[in-house]
Design an enzyme around this catalytic site. Structure first.
Site, short mmCIF file in Angstrom:
data_model
loop_
_atom_site.label_atom_id
_atom_site.label_comp_id
_atom_site.label_asym_id
_atom_site.label_seq_id
_atom_site.Cartn_x
_atom_site.Cartn_y
_atom_site.Cartn_z
N TYR A 1 -5.16 -22.44 -7.86
CA TYR A 1 -6.56 -22.66 -8.25
C TYR A 1 -7.03 -24.00 -7.67
CZ TYR A 1 -10.59 -22.49 -11.55
OH TYR A 1 -11.84 -22.43 -12.13
N CYS A 2 -8.09 -23.96 -6.86
CA CYS A 2 -8.71 -25.16 -6.30
C CYS A 2 -7.66 -25.99 -5.55
CB CYS A 2 -9.39 -25.96 -7.42
SG CYS A 2 -10.41 -27.34 -6.85
N LEU A 3 -7.41 -27.23 -5.97
CA LEU A 3 -6.41 -28.06 -5.32
C LEU A 3 -5.03 -27.41 -5.38
CD1 LEU A 3 -5.41 -30.66 -4.02
CD2 LEU A 3 -5.55 -31.79 -6.25
#
Length: 600
Positions: free
Chosen positions: A335-337
């Protein structure tokens, strides 16, 4: 005069009553402010200079370019004057009793600042509102129309112009907000005293820096009200705890599922309440779910690097999942980073000729940062140098500084609405699980954060062959061959979906792109039962995101079932459910574990 314009709830206060009320407020508030100042005289915030924003040069440049074209400036001034004259004439006709007068300018449909009826029904406040909107749009339009600016300078000036325009909205001030005026008269000024007390408490909470309360933080406790899906911590090291969740089905898919959340925030965004917990839902789909819970680092972890997050995070977790389940491969979500780390790890593993990952899912993940959206306005050499100097002193970036940056991307919703509610109306913030999570910020280790901002955001090296090196391995995203699903959100301000789409042209394996409605958080945390936000799919990945969207099919509701069906095809046959308390790895403590409970 039309009766609608004489709404008593939105009329101006009696001057005598107003003066008496304000005098009483001033007297009663003097002691509050005095006591606060005495307590704050040694506050660390007073010793900490603000980061330079390198804005003066940008605004000097735009002013110079605007003044170099006096004819255009004169025309712009005339357009604004003409707009004011039309607005004045419209207001005059309303004052004379005309009821069918149409607004010259109206707020956007999703603009919540002017939802009180008085903004439209009262001629004076309608005039104030329209005058503000007319001026705000004129300012922004002229800034955007200035020619000759490089893209970075133009984006920075546009962003901070919007911050100024949002801050100056009449809804943010006592004397020009009808809802606040009414509350002040009805409560005898108690709303302002309550607001002052709220302001002082928020300043004390931030050690002298304003830390706006967005929710009733006493209403929630991690492990009691949120992050309550049952499970056990089965592994830990200096950077992570690994949670294995308790199955709720008799059978589970053979290949386990590992989730890598971002360490900018805490993992329980995917495990809020039962009704919107992605973790609980995934467990109910028959997956053996593991979750990384990142440590909230302090100065002792200042030297932890992005490479360490791969070695001690992703790879250590994969080894632990294998040891616990006996499965050589796992399906993985980033998720994301966490997705950026997943992509980096997969490239690293490809070079090492190791294959512990069966499939990859990316939630709102960027790997090509060429168009990184509004976050790019915070990343230039001057700001990075100042940030690194601050992190050198502490060993980390304080969590609330990151939170402030993200809040600025949606200032009206995440800053000014709370200023009005908490400080002008004097109300306590509403208990809301998502905003509690948003306020539960995490720190960033100095070495990791500097590498991430410079090598990825500033220099955009991750998407380039050999652009970065991790543990002696040159990273090349084209070596990723595992099946991938990319989930992006259409209104994402943090990872713009058109930027995330670039990964479809980089990964070497089968790649499916799914576009969800809403933004970075709400578009992901969107359970099927909510019946909200559509999503789009396309069997092809053409060269550009616009081409992809033009050929995409729209599906109503959550993307979760679409993802689940895709993953089940890659999750193997059903086997007996795995009890985390009975696996080879001993249980350390119940979920959610102690790492996630450390607050900044």
């Amino acid at each position: 005069m039309d009766k609608k314009t004489e709404n008593p709830a939105s009329s101006l206060p009696d001057p005598v009553e107003w003066s008496r009320t304000m005098a009483e407020i001033a007297e009663r508030s003097q002691k509050l402010v005095g006591d606060f100042l005495v307590r704050q005289k040694d506050s660390p915030a007073l010793q900490d200079p603000a980061l330079p924003l390198s804005l003066s040069g940008a605004f000097i440049e735009i002013a110079t370019r605007m003044m170099a074209d006096p004819a255009r400036m004169m025309q712009a001034q005339f357009d604004l004057w003409q707009g004011y004259m039309s607005l004045w004439q419209s207001a005059t006709r309303r004052l004379m009793g005309e009821t069918d007068e149409q607004p010259l300018v109206q707020p956007a449909k999703d603009d919540k600042r002017f939802k009180d009826a008085a903004w439209s029904e009262n001629v004076l406040f309608d005039y104030i509102k329209q005058s503000y909107l007319l001026t705000a749009r004129w300012i922004q339009a002229n800034v955007r129309a200035t020619e000759g600016l490089d893209a970075k300078t133009a984006r920075k000036v546009d962003f901070y112009t919007r911050q100024f325009v949002d801050a100056m909205a009449p809804s943010n001030f006592l004397m020009t907000n009808p809802e606040v005026l009414k509350a002040t008269l009805e409560s005898g000024g108690d709303n302002l005293l309550n607001g002052l007390q709220n302001l002082i408490e928020d300043l004390e909470k931030g050690d002298g820096k304003l830390q706006i309360s967005m929710t009733d933080e006493k209403a929630f406790e991690v492990g009691r009200d949120i992050a309550v899906t049952p499970g056990e911590v089965v592994f830990e090291n200096a950077l992570i705890q690994l949670i294995q969740y308790t199955p709720t089905t008799d059978k589970v898919h053979k290949i386990p599922l590992l989730i890598i959340p971002p360490w900018i925030n805490k993992f329980y965004i995917l495990d809020l309440k039962e009704k919107n917990s992605f973790v609980k839902w995934a467990v109910g789909q028959g997956f053996t779910v593991f979750m990384i819970s990142w440590v909230n680092p302090d100065e002792q972890l200042a030297a932890k690097s992005f490479e360490d997050y791969m070695l001690e995070g992703t790879l250590a977790a994969l080894d632990a999942v294998k040891a616990q389940t006996g499965e050589a491969k796992a399906n993985v979500i980033g998720y994301c980073l966490g997705g950026t780390l997943l992509a980096s790890t997969l490239s690293y593993l490809a070079v090492k000729k190791k294959a512990p990952v069966n499939s990859a899912t990316y939630f709102t993940t960027m790997v090509d940062f060429a168009e990184s959206g509004e976050l790019s306005v915070f990343i230039d050499e001057e700001q990075l140098n100042a940030l690194e100097e601050k992190m050198t002193r502490t060993g980390y970036l304080e969590g609330r500084e990151m939170a402030t940056t993200f809040n600025m991307l949606r200032a009206n919703d995440l800053i000014w609405s709370f200023v009005v509610n908490n400080y002008l109306l004097g109300k306590d913030p509403f208990p809301f699980d998502l905003l509690y999570w948003n306020a539960d910020s995490t720190r960033m280790p100095a070495a990791m954060h500097s590498f991430y901002l410079r090598k990825m955001y500033q220099e955009n090296l991750l998407c380039k062959v050999g652009g970065i090196e991790l543990d002696g391995v040159s990273i090349d995203l084209r070596k990723i061959k595992v099946p991938s699903m990319i989930i992006s959100t259409r209104e994402d301000h943090i990872a713009p979906w058109k930027s995330t789409y670039a990964a479809t042209q980089l990964y070497g394996g089968e790649t499916k792109f799914v576009l969800a409605g809403s933004g970075h958080i709400a578009g992901i945390v969107n359970p099927p039962t909510a019946v909200k936000y559509a999503h789009w799919t396309n069997e092809k990945n053409p060269a550009t995101p616009d081409e992809w969207l033009a050929g995409a099919a729209q599906h109503e509701g959550s993307w979760w079932p679409t993802w689940s069906a895709w993953l089940k095809e890659r999750a193997g046959p059903l086997v007996a459910a795995r009890d985390p308390k009975k696996g080879p790895l001993p249980s350390i403590e119940p979920a959610p574990g102690r790492y996630v409970k450390v607050r900044s």
